[in-house]
Design an enzyme around this catalytic site. Structure first.
Site, PDB file in Angstrom:
ATOM      1  N   ASN A  69       0.844  -1.195   0.000  1.00 34.08           N
ATOM      2  CA  ASN A  69       0.000   0.000   0.000  1.00 34.08           C
ATOM      3  C   ASN A  69       0.872   1.234   0.000  1.00 34.08           C
ATOM      4  O   ASN A  69       1.993   1.218   0.497  1.00 34.08           O
ATOM      5  CB  ASN A  69      -0.953   0.011   1.203  1.00 34.08           C
ATOM      6  CG  ASN A  69      -0.340   0.720   2.403  1.00 34.08           C
ATOM      7  OD1 ASN A  69      -0.337   1.949   2.477  1.00 34.08           O
ATOM      8  ND2 ASN A  69       0.224  -0.047   3.313  1.00 34.08           N
ATOM      9  N   ALA A  70       0.317   2.292  -0.591  1.00 32.76           N
ATOM     10  CA  ALA A  70       0.982   3.596  -0.542  1.00 32.76           C
ATOM     11  C   ALA A  70      -0.097   4.658  -0.414  1.00 32.76           C
ATOM     12  O   ALA A  70      -0.315   5.467  -1.307  1.00 32.76           O
ATOM     13  CB  ALA A  70       1.834   3.814  -1.788  1.00 32.76           C
ATOM     14  N   GLY A  72      -0.226   7.054   1.857  1.00 37.30           N
ATOM     15  CA  GLY A  72       0.407   8.358   2.062  1.00 37.30           C
ATOM     16  C   GLY A  72      -0.248   9.168   3.156  1.00 37.30           C
ATOM     17  O   GLY A  72      -0.362  10.400   3.054  1.00 37.30           O
ATOM     18  N   ASN A 126       4.397   7.361  15.081  1.00 38.56           N
ATOM     19  CA  ASN A 126       4.630   6.682  13.804  1.00 38.56           C
ATOM     20  C   ASN A 126       5.951   7.179  13.225  1.00 38.56           C
ATOM     21  O   ASN A 126       6.003   8.206  12.578  1.00 38.56           O
ATOM     22  CB  ASN A 126       3.447   6.974  12.865  1.00 38.56           C
ATOM     23  CG  ASN A 126       3.583   6.299  11.522  1.00 38.56           C
ATOM     24  OD1 ASN A 126       4.661   5.807  11.167  1.00 38.56           O
ATOM     25  ND2 ASN A 126       2.510   6.273  10.769  1.00 38.56           N
ATOM     26  N   CYS A 129       6.131   5.142   8.698  1.00 37.87           N
ATOM     27  CA  CYS A 129       5.376   5.115   7.441  1.00 37.87           C
ATOM     28  C   CYS A 129       6.351   5.271   6.277  1.00 37.87           C
ATOM     29  O   CYS A 129       7.088   6.253   6.211  1.00 37.87           O
ATOM     30  CB  CYS A 129       4.331   6.230   7.385  1.00 37.87           C
ATOM     31  SG  CYS A 129       3.513   6.292   5.776  1.00 37.87           S
ATOM     32  N   LYS A 164       6.420   3.218  17.108  1.00 37.57           N
ATOM     33  CA  LYS A 164       6.213   2.188  16.084  1.00 37.57           C
ATOM     34  C   LYS A 164       7.395   2.173  15.127  1.00 37.57           C
ATOM     35  O   LYS A 164       7.716   3.177  14.493  1.00 37.57           O
ATOM     36  CB  LYS A 164       4.908   2.439  15.323  1.00 37.57           C
ATOM     37  CG  LYS A 164       4.553   1.290  14.373  1.00 37.57           C
ATOM     38  CD  LYS A 164       3.121   1.376  13.912  1.00 37.57           C
ATOM     39  CE  LYS A 164       2.776   0.304  12.897  1.00 37.57           C
ATOM     40  NZ  LYS A 164       1.388   0.412  12.440  1.00 37.57           N
ATOM     41  N   ASN A 191       6.230  -2.166  11.231  1.00 30.60           N
ATOM     42  CA  ASN A 191       5.472  -1.512  10.176  1.00 30.60           C
ATOM     43  C   ASN A 191       5.764  -2.283   8.880  1.00 30.60           C
ATOM     44  O   ASN A 191       6.389  -3.332   8.903  1.00 30.60           O
ATOM     45  CB  ASN A 191       5.877  -0.034  10.076  1.00 30.60           C
ATOM     46  CG  ASN A 191       4.790   0.818   9.434  1.00 30.60           C
ATOM     47  OD1 ASN A 191       4.174   0.409   8.451  1.00 30.60           O
ATOM     48  ND2 ASN A 191       4.551   1.998   9.973  1.00 30.60           N
ATOM     49  N   THR A 265      -3.658  -5.906   8.071  1.00 25.53           N
ATOM     50  CA  THR A 265      -4.042  -6.348   6.737  1.00 25.53           C
ATOM     51  C   THR A 265      -5.057  -7.496   6.772  1.00 25.53           C
ATOM     52  O   THR A 265      -5.966  -7.542   5.945  1.00 25.53           O
ATOM     53  CB  THR A 265      -2.777  -6.753   5.966  1.00 25.53           C
ATOM     54  OG1 THR A 265      -1.903  -5.624   5.976  1.00 25.53           O
ATOM     55  CG2 THR A 265      -3.081  -7.133   4.542  1.00 25.53           C
TER      56      THR A 265
END
Lengths: 304, 308
Positions: A69-70, A72, A126, A129, A164, A191, A265
């Site tokens: 996934n991206a 963003g 985070n 990412c 994370k 992640n 997921t």
């Protein structure tokens, strides 16, 4: 009666199952179909100081045993989260982990300060990412930044601070140690793994962002290895995630060293997965001969 | 709480040609609640679910059908399905076509986009809406569902790129032909009206506000059709497609670029809190448009909001 409650440092969760950030929104969509208060906690969609629109589509590409996934970090921004999303989650009796992201250190500090008065269980920084140009993973790949920024946030927050971590580093243990040095209450890992999928006819990556984060059952062995390694490197608790899709996976992650786990997921494919696993955990605990699921944490016996 | 996931038994498999299949599943709840333009997400052997527009529902028997074209391994797997196998289906999902207040409907479809149009035609017929449908294919061997379209629609025009059947050209040419015929008939009826009352009657039979164009098919086809509708002043709805993971609005992967409503600018709400801080904030370059979710706000969007 099997006791499913777990502790992540001083925070007690009614069970070890946490919805992973970015796979549960802010709970609103799921609350239409499921009791979101039954989960141990919900890690919110990662949010930033100002709203973000995210990347152009395609943002997802399927691959063997998982997906890239991206997105963003598309999110409505801190103010909407404070005014609308968190109040909804509280009204639904969800235990909230606020997952926050930023382009700059100031962004993280500012959001942490603004969350000080909020009734949340923890903040998850985070630092991982892989789909944005600034902040996040660039911070999470530098132990010095992890330590100093974690310390800045810890200093300003009454809430537990989880960090994370990204697996896209040479040594995730070094990153976990840096978070511990900075005063983090816990580390969550992993992640997504940075990857690429190519359309051979167009000779272009499928994702518009070219690269994206690989998640799903395929990354599970990587996650287990990293959790086991980090468990032996730090003394703060670990929140484990990466491809969990069964009650047995939950047990494996806890045995590797996780105090609690996150499902991401897997629930995108099967929305009922966290509740299904929750229902299966007591039986599994009996089979594994533990009265309290927390007894599983860190019981891995490595070959010598 | 609503139920989102349903176990559905496959009860019928109809091969339309080598690469296209119509699968019929048992589910009273999906057939009862589905609206045209909505979709389901079905779990096959591939990792992610596959979204398919609902092609037909039969409320009396509690079944719904999906049209599937073999594209890659994920869709090909559905060709090896066995009758009475059980499938996990999420649905009905998304926002479908809005038919309220319409009296005349022009429809354009191509590719796998023609499947949901069957359900649309059936629903429009039940509601007493007059329908004209244009479909386009490469060649006569690719043509799908022509008989059904002909039976369900009040007007039907088929185009093939090589002219092997129907008119030679694209779906857009077929649409424009339907429109021209419609306008000519209207004018003729109007001119032939004997009295003012008759003229009133004919005039009433066509009001632009009660007429629309609905599109489902390849992106360039819909873009062109939407431009055409805008030129002649018809409202237009388009059914879009985007790579999708969850289908229920939580993963935000199926982003569709839409024009931003000026009032909806979220950033304004934090002006008070952030005003003094804004100098220190790195203001990012953000696109002019917004991203909606194809699976929740769509798949059907008003054409005028779509950022083509």
């Amino acid at each position: 009666m099997v006791d499913l409650s777990v502790k992540v440092a001083d925070l007690t969760l009614k069970n070890p199952i946490i919805a992973a950030s970015g796979t549960f929104g802010f709970g609103q969509e799921m609350a239409e179909f499921f009791d979101i208060s039954a989960l141990g906690a919900i890690s919110t969609k990662g949010f930033t100081r100002l709203p973000r629109k995210g990347n152009p589509a395609p943002r997802v590409a399927e691959c063997d045993c998982g997906m890239l996934n991206a997105v963003g970090l598309q999110n409505p921004g801190l103010e909407v989260v404070l005014q609308k999303e968190l109040p909804f989650m509280r009204s639904a009796n969800a235990t909230i982990i606020a997952n926050i992201a930023g382009d700059t250190a100031e962004d993280y500090i500012y959001i942490t300060e603004r969350l000080a008065q909020e009734n949340i269980a923890a903040i998850e920084l985070n630092f991982s990412c892989p789909n944005v140009k600034e902040g996040c993973i660039t911070f999470g790949s530098d132990p010095q930044i992890i330590e100093s920024l974690t310390a800045e946030c810890v200093k300003r927050s009454p809430h537990p601070i989880w960090v994370k971590l990204t697996p896209n580093v040479t040594s995730i243990s070094d990153m976990a140690k840096a978070a511990e040095q900075g005063g983090a209450t816990a580390v969550s890992l992993i992640n997504t793994l940075l990857g690429m999928i190519i359309d051979i006819e167009t000779r272009r990556p499928i994702l518009h962002n070219n690269t994206g984060g690989y998640s799903g059952p395929a990354v599970k062995p990587v996650a287990l290895r990293m959790i086991s390694e980090v468990y032996n490197s730090v003394s703060i608790p670990i929140v484990g995630l990466g491809g969990i899709s069964s009650a047995e996976d939950v047990a494996a992650f806890m045995i590797a060293g996780a105090s609690a786990i996150q499902i991401g997921t897997g629930l995108l494919v099967e929305p009922s997965l966290p509740w299904k696993i929750l229902a299966e955990l007591p039986e599994l605990c009996r089979k594994l001969k533990v009265d309290r699921i927390s007894e599983l944490t860190g019981t891995l016996e490595l070959w010598t | 709480m609503k139920k989102i996931e349903h176990d559905c038994i496959l009860i019928k498999k109809t091969f339309l040609n080598q690469d296209n299949i119509l699968l019929t599943f048992q589910s009273q709840i999906i057939s009862d609640t589905a609206q045209p333009g909505q979709f389901v997400a079905i779990k096959g052997p591939a990792f992610l679910r596959r979204p398919f527009g609902i092609a037909q529902v039969d409320r009396s028997s509690g079944t719904f059908s999906l049209g599937i074209r073999k594209k890659a391994a994920g869709t090909a797997a559905f060709f090896n399905t066995k009758i009475s196998d059980n499938y996990s289906v999420l649905g009905p999902l998304g926002h479908g076509f809005e038919l309220d207040g319409l009296e005349t409907l022009f429809i354009i479809g191509g590719g796998t986009g023609i499947y949901p149009l069957l359900f649309l035609l059936e629903t429009a017929r039940e509601k007493g809406i007059t329908t004209y449908i244009a479909t386009g294919f490469r060649s006569s061997t690719d043509v799908l569902l022509a008989e059904e379209m002909n039976r369900l629609a009040d007007g039907f025009c088929l185009a093939t790129e090589d002219g092997s059947t129907g008119i030679k050209g694209f779906a857009q040419n077929a649409l424009e032909k339907l429109w021209l015929d419609f306008c000519n008939n209207y004018r003729r009826d109007f001119d032939n009206s004997k009295s003012d009352d008759d003229k009133d009657l004919v005039e009433h039979s066509f009001e632009k506000s009660k007429t629309a164009l609905f599109c489902c098919g390849p992106h360039p086809m819909m873009q062109k059709a939407a431009m055409w509708a805008k030129q002649i002043g018809l409202q237009c709805q388009v059914s879009l497609e985007e790579r999708m993971a969850c289908g229920i609005g939580i993963c935000r992967t199926c982003a569709v670029a839409v024009k931003r409503e000026p009032d909806a600018e979220v950033i304004k709400t934090d002006a008070g809190a952030i005003k003094n801080e804004i100098d220190t904030v790195v203001v990012r370059q953000e696109p002019e448009f917004d991203y909606d979710r194809c699976c929740v706000e769509g798949p059907v969007f008003p054409a005028e909001v779509v950022e083509w």
